[in-house]
Scaffold this active site. Structure first.
Site, PDB file in Angstrom:
ATOM      1  N   ASN A   9       0.924  -1.354   0.012  1.00  0.00           N
ATOM      2  CA  ASN A   9       0.023   0.049  -0.031  1.00  0.00           C
ATOM      3  C   ASN A   9       0.863   1.146  -0.009  1.00  0.00           C
ATOM      4  O   ASN A   9       0.417   2.334   0.246  1.00  0.00           O
ATOM      5  CB  ASN A   9      -0.932   0.138   1.149  1.00  0.00           C
ATOM      6  CG  ASN A   9      -2.111  -0.904   1.124  1.00  0.00           C
ATOM      7  OD1 ASN A   9      -2.727  -0.915  -0.014  1.00  0.00           O
ATOM      8  ND2 ASN A   9      -2.518  -1.545   1.955  1.00  0.00           N
ATOM      9  N   ASP A  69      10.827  -7.556  -1.016  1.00  0.00           N
ATOM     10  CA  ASP A  69      11.303  -7.319   0.429  1.00  0.00           C
ATOM     11  C   ASP A  69      12.940  -6.896   0.056  1.00  0.00           C
ATOM     12  O   ASP A  69      13.481  -7.189  -0.820  1.00  0.00           O
ATOM     13  CB  ASP A  69      11.028  -8.540   0.947  1.00  0.00           C
ATOM     14  CG  ASP A  69      11.125  -8.426   2.722  1.00  0.00           C
ATOM     15  OD1 ASP A  69      10.487  -7.377   2.959  1.00  0.00           O
ATOM     16  OD2 ASP A  69      11.797  -9.336   3.464  1.00  0.00           O
ATOM     17  N   ARG A 178      16.508  -1.490  -5.439  1.00  0.00           N
ATOM     18  CA  ARG A 178      15.181  -1.563  -5.954  1.00  0.00           C
ATOM     19  C   ARG A 178      14.854  -1.230  -7.481  1.00  0.00           C
ATOM     20  O   ARG A 178      14.196  -2.078  -8.146  1.00  0.00           O
ATOM     21  CB  ARG A 178      14.233  -0.663  -5.121  1.00  0.00           C
ATOM     22  CG  ARG A 178      12.687  -0.839  -4.971  1.00  0.00           C
ATOM     23  CD  ARG A 178      11.889  -0.275  -3.775  1.00  0.00           C
ATOM     24  NE  ARG A 178      12.768   0.849  -3.350  1.00  0.00           N
ATOM     25  CZ  ARG A 178      13.415   0.651  -2.107  1.00  0.00           C
ATOM     26  NH1 ARG A 178      13.377  -0.409  -1.454  1.00  0.00           N
ATOM     27  NH2 ARG A 178      14.039   1.791  -1.558  1.00  0.00           N
TER      28      ARG A 178
HETATM   29  P1  IMP Z   1      11.271  -2.805   2.806  1.00  0.00           P
HETATM   30  O1  IMP Z   1      11.059  -4.301   2.128  1.00  0.00           O
HETATM   31  O2  IMP Z   1      10.917  -1.912   1.263  1.00  0.00           O
HETATM   32  O3  IMP Z   1       9.807  -2.420   3.487  1.00  0.00           O
HETATM   33  O4  IMP Z   1      12.241  -2.182   3.437  1.00  0.00           O
HETATM   34  C1  IMP Z   1      12.522  -2.911   4.757  1.00  0.00           C
HETATM   35  C2  IMP Z   1      13.828  -2.205   5.428  1.00  0.00           C
HETATM   36  O5  IMP Z   1      14.805  -1.859   4.775  1.00  0.00           O
HETATM   37  C3  IMP Z   1      13.064  -0.564   5.572  1.00  0.00           C
HETATM   38  O6  IMP Z   1      12.315  -0.315   6.620  1.00  0.00           O
HETATM   39  C4  IMP Z   1      14.651   0.097   5.679  1.00  0.00           C
HETATM   40  O7  IMP Z   1      14.839   0.436   6.956  1.00  0.00           O
HETATM   41  C5  IMP Z   1      15.359  -0.472   4.853  1.00  0.00           C
HETATM   42  N1  IMP Z   1      15.478  -0.148   3.412  1.00  0.00           N
HETATM   43  C6  IMP Z   1      15.000  -0.522   2.321  1.00  0.00           C
HETATM   44  N2  IMP Z   1      15.387  -0.069   1.215  1.00  0.00           N
HETATM   45  C7  IMP Z   1      16.055   1.267   1.694  1.00  0.00           C
HETATM   46  C8  IMP Z   1      16.603   2.161   0.859  1.00  0.00           C
HETATM   47  O8  IMP Z   1      16.454   2.248  -0.338  1.00  0.00           O
HETATM   48  N3  IMP Z   1      17.376   3.119   1.682  1.00  0.00           N
HETATM   49  C9  IMP Z   1      17.421   2.904   3.085  1.00  0.00           C
HETATM   50  N4  IMP Z   1      17.099   1.866   3.692  1.00  0.00           N
HETATM   51  C10 IMP Z   1      16.253   1.045   3.134  1.00  0.00           C
END
Ligand code: IMP
Length: 193
Positions: A9, A69, A178
């Site tokens: 979301n 993730d 990403r």
């Molecule tokens: P998610 O899976 O995209 O929700 O990422 C999990 C966690 O990884 C986030 O809460 C951040 O702490 C860290 N994280 C993910 N992508 C980034 C980024 O591009 N820069 C910095 N921290 C990131």
């Protein structure tokens, strides 16, 4: 147009992928399909969690779906915090506390190499595909910059002298973990139709 759910979301992530995919797929969010479930993220790997989320939606709601993730993997810490990056310093998620914990764990250590890694799991026509994006870099000793989120203030990508938080978002988004994983997914989707 084919419907496909992105199991998130996060409006920023949705907007980004919608603009790249263009008009060939209708990318739906979890709220678009009335899914307000607390989808379990109980796996101990990034791959495992991405698959759990994508499977949940495809099995329970009947849509093709992808989920992502991401984690920060610090080599000398045995790839921690990894899958636990969001909650590294405990609940509730707090990026500043996470950074404090990381800097104190690395205090006095010279090998500060790390990488961000994103895994996207896609379930399409009952088939599972995975896409991975990585960016190598290092954790610096003090925060620098105000942009971005998460660990951006202490991560300097290899070949650069600025942290992710010191970059314009278009610059970070052109080299990030990403962006790379997303591009692989999009290349695949564009070929599939
Ligand atoms: P998610 O899976 O995209 O929700 O990422 C999990 C966690 O990884 C986030 O809460 C951040 O702490 C860290 N994280 C993910 N992508 C980034 C980024 O591009 N820069 C910095 N921290 C990131």
């Amino acid at each position: 147009m084919k419907n496909i759910v992105f199991a998130t979301n996060n409006s920023h992530k949705l907007q980004e992928i919608r603009s790249i995919v263009g008009g060939r797929y209708n990318i739906l969010s979890l709220s678009d399909i009335d899914c307000h479930d607390e989808i379990p993220e109980t796996a101990d790997t990034l791959e495992g969690n991405a698959i759990l989320k994508a499977r949940w939606v495809s099995e329970k709601y009947g849509y093709d779906c992808f989920a992502d993730d991401t984690g920060l993997e610090v080599y000398i810490l045995g790839n921690r915090p990894g899958v636990y990056s969001a909650r590294y310093a405990g609940e509730p998620c707090d990026s500043e506390k996470n950074i404090d914990k990381l800097l104190s764990e690395l205090d006095g250590l010279n090998d500060r190499r790390a990488r961000f890694r994103t895994v996207i799991a896609l379930i399409s026509n009952n088939e599972l595909k995975e896409f991975e994006g990585k960016i190598e870099g290092a954790i610096i000793k003090e925060r620098r910059g105000n942009g971005g989120f998460g660990y951006d203030k202490v991560f300097v990508p290899e070949g650069y002298d600025r942290t992710f938080a010191e970059m314009e978002s278009f610059e970070k988004n052109s080299i990030s973990h990403r962006a790379k994983a997303t591009q692989l997914l999009i290349d695949y989707l564009n070929k599939e139709l």
